[in-house]
Design a protein around this motif. Sequence first.
Motif, PDB file in Angstrom:
ATOM      1  N   LEU A  43       0.805  -1.218   0.000  1.00  0.00           N
ATOM      2  CA  LEU A  43       0.000   0.000   0.000  1.00  0.00           C
ATOM      3  C   LEU A  43       0.840   1.271   0.000  1.00  0.00           C
ATOM      4  N   LEU A  44       0.264   2.274  -0.602  1.00  0.00           N
ATOM      5  CA  LEU A  44       0.816   3.611  -0.704  1.00  0.00           C
ATOM      6  C   LEU A  44      -0.096   4.549   0.084  1.00  0.00           C
ATOM      7  N   VAL A  45       0.468   5.408   0.909  1.00  0.00           N
ATOM      8  CA  VAL A  45      -0.324   6.418   1.605  1.00  0.00           C
ATOM      9  C   VAL A  45      -0.574   7.551   0.617  1.00  0.00           C
ATOM     10  N   VAL A  46      -1.837   7.750   0.249  1.00  0.00           N
ATOM     11  CA  VAL A  46      -2.155   8.772  -0.749  1.00  0.00           C
ATOM     12  C   VAL A  46      -2.760  10.030  -0.140  1.00  0.00           C
ATOM     13  N   ARG A  47      -3.290   9.947   1.088  1.00  0.00           N
ATOM     14  CA  ARG A  47      -3.848  11.134   1.739  1.00  0.00           C
ATOM     15  C   ARG A  47      -3.888  10.920   3.242  1.00  0.00           C
ATOM     16  N   ILE A  48      -3.643  12.015   3.964  1.00  0.00           N
ATOM     17  CA  ILE A  48      -3.806  12.011   5.412  1.00  0.00           C
ATOM     18  C   ILE A  48      -4.605  13.246   5.785  1.00  0.00           C
ATOM     19  N   GLU A  49      -5.671  13.020   6.539  1.00  0.00           N
ATOM     20  CA  GLU A  49      -6.473  14.112   7.069  1.00  0.00           C
ATOM     21  C   GLU A  49      -6.188  14.190   8.563  1.00  0.00           C
TER      22      GLU A  49
END
Length: 115
Positions: A43-49
């Motif tokens: 997996l790739l981290v594509v967004r963090i809120e």
Amino acid sequence: MKVDRTRLYDSSDDFFELNGSIIMKLTRTAAQDVCIKALEHGLLVVRIERGIWHNPGFKARLDCIWDGVDPPVSEAEAMINNAKALEMIREESEVHDAFIITTASIKGYKSHRMR
């Protein structure tokens, strides 16, 4: 078992076992662990809120969204991206105590073709 949207999760294992991407609220520690372990799961981290946890409830900060690279990417690119995500969480940990992480396969997004 389904993700409890009213809970703040403190385990990255829950994120991976329950497919918590996009909907699971994570503590600082769990969010950092997700960034560290994401590549092990392809997996790739594509967004963090980022936000603040009010028990119960997540107060999102619209000015606090981090966007990573879009897949498909190589493992080397994913490693760099996920390390940047980890660093961002570490830098924001004093201000924000809850995080929502969106992940995607390093191979790319699933296709939703019309039939």
